[in-house]
Design an enzyme around this catalytic site. Sequence first.
Site, PDB file in Angstrom:
ATOM      1  N   ARG A 105       0.841  -1.201   0.000  1.00  0.00           N
ATOM      2  CA  ARG A 105       0.000   0.000   0.000  1.00  0.00           C
ATOM      3  C   ARG A 105       0.873   1.248   0.000  1.00  0.00           C
ATOM      4  O   ARG A 105       2.082   1.169   0.127  1.00  0.00           O
ATOM      5  CB  ARG A 105      -0.951  -0.009   1.189  1.00  0.00           C
ATOM      6  CG  ARG A 105      -0.252  -0.045   2.539  1.00  0.00           C
ATOM      7  CD  ARG A 105      -1.261  -0.028   3.687  1.00  0.00           C
ATOM      8  NE  ARG A 105      -0.586  -0.250   4.959  1.00  0.00           N
ATOM      9  CZ  ARG A 105      -1.205  -0.346   6.125  1.00  0.00           C
ATOM     10  NH1 ARG A 105      -2.523  -0.228   6.198  1.00  0.00           N
ATOM     11  NH2 ARG A 105      -0.533  -0.541   7.237  1.00  0.00           N
ATOM     12  N   CYS A 109       3.569   8.739  -5.226  1.00  0.00           N
ATOM     13  CA  CYS A 109       4.392   9.903  -4.903  1.00  0.00           C
ATOM     14  C   CYS A 109       3.445  11.099  -4.742  1.00  0.00           C
ATOM     15  O   CYS A 109       2.598  11.341  -5.607  1.00  0.00           O
ATOM     16  CB  CYS A 109       5.383  10.144  -6.039  1.00  0.00           C
ATOM     17  SG  CYS A 109       6.277  11.691  -5.874  1.00  0.00           S
ATOM     18  N   ASN A 143      -5.145   7.302   4.273  1.00  0.00           N
ATOM     19  CA  ASN A 143      -4.874   6.547   5.498  1.00  0.00           C
ATOM     20  C   ASN A 143      -3.418   6.716   5.879  1.00  0.00           C
ATOM     21  O   ASN A 143      -2.515   6.391   5.102  1.00  0.00           O
ATOM     22  CB  ASN A 143      -5.155   5.050   5.283  1.00  0.00           C
ATOM     23  CG  ASN A 143      -5.102   4.270   6.586  1.00  0.00           C
ATOM     24  OD1 ASN A 143      -6.048   4.295   7.369  1.00  0.00           O
ATOM     25  ND2 ASN A 143      -3.996   3.601   6.841  1.00  0.00           N
ATOM     26  N   GLU A 144      -3.198   7.237   7.076  1.00  0.00           N
ATOM     27  CA  GLU A 144      -1.850   7.337   7.650  1.00  0.00           C
ATOM     28  C   GLU A 144      -0.809   7.879   6.667  1.00  0.00           C
ATOM     29  O   GLU A 144       0.104   7.165   6.241  1.00  0.00           O
ATOM     30  CB  GLU A 144      -1.392   5.974   8.195  1.00  0.00           C
ATOM     31  CG  GLU A 144      -2.191   5.543   9.393  1.00  0.00           C
ATOM     32  CD  GLU A 144      -1.578   4.336  10.113  1.00  0.00           C
ATOM     33  OE1 GLU A 144      -1.848   4.162  11.294  1.00  0.00           O
ATOM     34  OE2 GLU A 144      -0.832   3.586   9.477  1.00  0.00           O
ATOM     35  N   GLU A 321      -7.738   4.260  15.487  1.00  0.00           N
ATOM     36  CA  GLU A 321      -7.436   2.831  15.559  1.00  0.00           C
ATOM     37  C   GLU A 321      -6.804   2.561  16.921  1.00  0.00           C
ATOM     38  O   GLU A 321      -5.769   3.148  17.243  1.00  0.00           O
ATOM     39  CB  GLU A 321      -6.450   2.425  14.451  1.00  0.00           C
ATOM     40  CG  GLU A 321      -6.973   2.665  13.045  1.00  0.00           C
ATOM     41  CD  GLU A 321      -5.969   2.254  11.963  1.00  0.00           C
ATOM     42  OE1 GLU A 321      -4.971   1.584  12.278  1.00  0.00           O
ATOM     43  OE2 GLU A 321      -6.189   2.636  10.801  1.00  0.00           O
ATOM     44  N   TRP A 329       3.180  -6.342  13.624  1.00  0.00           N
ATOM     45  CA  TRP A 329       4.274  -5.669  12.924  1.00  0.00           C
ATOM     46  C   TRP A 329       5.480  -5.288  13.776  1.00  0.00           C
ATOM     47  O   TRP A 329       6.480  -4.821  13.242  1.00  0.00           O
ATOM     48  CB  TRP A 329       3.751  -4.418  12.219  1.00  0.00           C
ATOM     49  CG  TRP A 329       2.833  -3.556  13.045  1.00  0.00           C
ATOM     50  CD1 TRP A 329       1.468  -3.556  12.998  1.00  0.00           C
ATOM     51  CD2 TRP A 329       3.197  -2.581  14.033  1.00  0.00           C
ATOM     52  NE1 TRP A 329       0.958  -2.644  13.900  1.00  0.00           N
ATOM     53  CE2 TRP A 329       1.995  -2.034  14.541  1.00  0.00           C
ATOM     54  CE3 TRP A 329       4.412  -2.109  14.534  1.00  0.00           C
ATOM     55  CZ2 TRP A 329       1.970  -1.040  15.524  1.00  0.00           C
ATOM     56  CZ3 TRP A 329       4.387  -1.128  15.517  1.00  0.00           C
ATOM     57  CH2 TRP A 329       3.178  -0.606  16.003  1.00  0.00           C
ATOM     58  N   GLU A 369      -2.189  -9.010   7.237  1.00  0.00           N
ATOM     59  CA  GLU A 369      -2.451  -8.797   8.662  1.00  0.00           C
ATOM     60  C   GLU A 369      -3.168  -9.959   9.345  1.00  0.00           C
ATOM     61  O   GLU A 369      -3.930  -9.767  10.293  1.00  0.00           O
ATOM     62  CB  GLU A 369      -3.185  -7.461   8.843  1.00  0.00           C
ATOM     63  CG  GLU A 369      -2.269  -6.313   8.466  1.00  0.00           C
ATOM     64  CD  GLU A 369      -2.869  -4.917   8.604  1.00  0.00           C
ATOM     65  OE1 GLU A 369      -4.089  -4.806   8.812  1.00  0.00           O
ATOM     66  OE2 GLU A 369      -2.093  -3.959   8.502  1.00  0.00           O
ATOM     67  N   GLN A 370      -2.878 -11.166   8.871  1.00  0.00           N
ATOM     68  CA  GLN A 370      -3.512 -12.343   9.473  1.00  0.00           C
ATOM     69  C   GLN A 370      -3.207 -12.467  10.954  1.00  0.00           C
ATOM     70  O   GLN A 370      -3.995 -13.025  11.708  1.00  0.00           O
ATOM     71  CB  GLN A 370      -3.018 -13.612   8.771  1.00  0.00           C
ATOM     72  CG  GLN A 370      -3.489 -13.721   7.354  1.00  0.00           C
ATOM     73  CD  GLN A 370      -2.898 -14.940   6.665  1.00  0.00           C
ATOM     74  OE1 GLN A 370      -2.752 -15.993   7.262  1.00  0.00           O
ATOM     75  NE2 GLN A 370      -2.556 -14.795   5.406  1.00  0.00           N
ATOM     76  N   MET A 371      -2.046 -11.973  11.372  1.00  0.00           N
ATOM     77  CA  MET A 371      -1.648 -12.154  12.769  1.00  0.00           C
ATOM     78  C   MET A 371      -1.962 -10.931  13.627  1.00  0.00           C
ATOM     79  O   MET A 371      -1.368 -10.733  14.683  1.00  0.00           O
ATOM     80  CB  MET A 371      -0.170 -12.522  12.838  1.00  0.00           C
ATOM     81  CG  MET A 371       0.099 -13.761  12.012  1.00  0.00           C
ATOM     82  SD  MET A 371       1.582 -14.639  12.433  1.00  0.00           S
ATOM     83  CE  MET A 371       1.138 -15.389  13.977  1.00  0.00           C
ATOM     84  N   HIS A 372      -2.881 -10.107  13.156  1.00  0.00           N
ATOM     85  CA  HIS A 372      -3.296  -8.902  13.886  1.00  0.00           C
ATOM     86  C   HIS A 372      -4.672  -9.147  14.487  1.00  0.00           C
ATOM     87  O   HIS A 372      -5.633  -9.399  13.773  1.00  0.00           O
ATOM     88  CB  HIS A 372      -3.333  -7.723  12.916  1.00  0.00           C
ATOM     89  CG  HIS A 372      -3.433  -6.397  13.571  1.00  0.00           C
ATOM     90  ND1 HIS A 372      -4.498  -6.034  14.371  1.00  0.00           N
ATOM     91  CD2 HIS A 372      -2.601  -5.341  13.561  1.00  0.00           C
ATOM     92  CE1 HIS A 372      -4.308  -4.803  14.815  1.00  0.00           C
ATOM     93  NE2 HIS A 372      -3.156  -4.365  14.340  1.00  0.00           N
TER      94      HIS A 372
HETATM   95  C1  GAL Z   1      -2.249   0.982  10.904  1.00  0.00           C
HETATM   96  C2  GAL Z   1      -3.053   1.039   9.619  1.00  0.00           C
HETATM   97  C3  GAL Z   1      -4.060  -0.084   9.545  1.00  0.00           C
HETATM   98  C4  GAL Z   1      -3.437  -1.381   9.955  1.00  0.00           C
HETATM   99  C5  GAL Z   1      -2.877  -1.246  11.336  1.00  0.00           C
HETATM  100  C6  GAL Z   1      -2.260  -2.512  11.874  1.00  0.00           C
HETATM  101  O1  GAL Z   1      -0.996   1.555  10.736  1.00  0.00           O
HETATM  102  O2  GAL Z   1      -3.713   2.261   9.480  1.00  0.00           O
HETATM  103  O3  GAL Z   1      -4.542  -0.164   8.219  1.00  0.00           O
HETATM  104  O4  GAL Z   1      -2.446  -1.729   9.043  1.00  0.00           O
HETATM  105  O5  GAL Z   1      -1.881  -0.278  11.328  1.00  0.00           O
HETATM  106  O6  GAL Z   1      -1.760  -2.327  13.176  1.00  0.00           O
END
Ligand code: GAL
Length: 645
Positions: A105, A109, A143-144, A321, A329, A369-372
């Site tokens: 993602r 630029c 996003n971010e 969030e 991560w 992000e399976q492990m989130h």
């Molecule tokens: C944030 C992001 C989310 C998700 C999350 C995982 O940085 O906005 O989309 O990736 O982290 O912790």
Amino acid sequence: MKRTIGTCYYPEHWPRDIWQEDARRMAEAGLTWVRIGEFSWSRLEPQPGQYDFDWLDQAISVLGAAGLKVVLGTPTATPPRWMLDRHPDMLALDAEGRPRKFGSRRHYCFSHEGYKAECARIVTLLAERYGNNPNVAAWQTDNEYGCHDTTVSYSAAARIAFQRWLRARYPGNGNDGDIAALNKAWGNVFWSMEYDSFDQIDLPNLTVTEPNPSHVLDFRRFSSDQVVVFNRLQVDIIRAHSDAPIAHNYMGRITDFDHFKVGDDLDIASWDSYPLGFLEDRVKADDAHKRAYARQGDPDFQAFHHDLYRAVGRGRWWVMEQQPGPVNWAPFNPAPLPGMVRLWSWEAFAHGAEAVCYFRWRQAPMAQEQMHAGLLRPDSAEAEGLAEARQVAQEIADAPEVTVGLADVALIFDYQAVWAWQIQPHGRGMDYFDLVFDTYRALRQLGLSIDIVRPDGELTGYRMILAPGLMHMPDALKQAQKDSKALWVLGPRTGARDATMRAPIPLPPALSGQGLTVSRVESLRPDMPLPLETGGAVILYREFVEGAFDVLERTKDDQPAVVVDGNLIYLCGWLDPVGMRRVLQRAADLVQIDTVDLPEGVRRRKTADECFWFNHTTEAAQVQGMDLAPLSVVRVASPAPQPET
Ligand code: GAL
């Protein structure tokens, strides 16, 4: 105001026939907000110009029918694959000139005009379609920004845009800028770096040795401004079609663009709070500290960002969030202790958050992000976090409202200072964020509540104002310090450079009416701290000062380490935690701000009429005759702090 909670949901990840049940369960848990849409471009526009808004219409109406309010995200952080065929040069290039490719993602630029036009197109379609939808109660742009190191790009598009930006910054006659003015400002006579025209100016990467710091600082300002422009493009479009407030979700310790400037165009600042990930990944601390707080998160890191983003949002801010369980991560990803999701939520409310949204509703069984963790497991059973979210919703309903007041002290934070320190650290470990955060932590250990303030922010009412490491101190701020009745705590490095990254003459900090001069500086190896006579040490960096002042603290090698001159306390070096805490205690005593010696891991946050106490440890604690159970939040009515007028 009644605080609210919510979650982040991806209807496009799940079959339509479970949306209704999801919405019912969200409402049952007491959630108010559901953020959706921010990565869904490939489903909104599967092929260029071929749209499918049907599913989004339905998702919004299912959520709305359950009584939920939607935050609709614009999908510009994840352009679909076909976008690259249309704009092969839209990718950012890293400092080595390598493309940041498709397959995750944020692969764009900020300077690419073609991509910006595509963003304007999709945002216009969304704003036209949902601008008056009663279920869309807020918006999120992109996003971010800056996540995954994406603010700065060394692409051809960035080079052209940078030259244009420089022409405007160093204006001449007609359309071209004044190249002589730029050469002078940057000091390009040094090493024969002078330019004849703006077209010759390249981006400051791949040079033989370090590029000119003035060149890099302007490039960092430019890169930040590109984010502001990118965001404003979306905001202007949404505003033309919708009265709902617009937010962006910022991050923890991401400082590559000026959040205050982006925030000026938005209604709400929000940020994404992952306390356990941050502790492992972004907090400078030893292993003992990381181990002690591995399941709770650092006791100050979240609070720092709550206070920062309250300033960015000019009072209005959310957690968009919130970590509800292990993330995926960080170097290690433990589960939070039971009670921490609730504690984090109440900490945010105590700092003034309007809403806390948990990321994400259901854990994903596919992709990155399976492990989130989510509030639900991938099989839709409840995960640990959901019960705590439910508890928070219930507590909000039963509890009095939280009213934010003026904090005890103001701490100035400046994004340009971050860049200036990165460009010219003078020693390994010299990081402005860490210096400001060390100061913040010491203030919190004294039980103080803090307002973080931008360099041109409002300072009325504070008895103590701190601006450590503010590399460039604008004239207006110098004047404010001169005229102020407050106690100012400055240094090290405050006022050390002018706006173009040159050393000022007269030498720093160059405060008018003040006799203090920093005559020379040195950086220190980590194993050469300079002990202070009264305990603690100067670490990493020291300044030698001359002039007329009283010496408050000395190093054992008999140099002034902390000096006082009128309403100014100047720190002639980076103080370690022991030294910092003692000096700030003395400063608070001087202006009679009430402090409390807090036990390890206990923190206090004052609102207009209450004190919140947080025990971040697994041990019971006692403070001011009160018992604080492990991991507890205690709310006590208190008289409002009395700001001086
Ligand atoms: C944030 C992001 C989310 C998700 C999350 C995982 O940085 O906005 O989309 O990736 O982290 O912790």
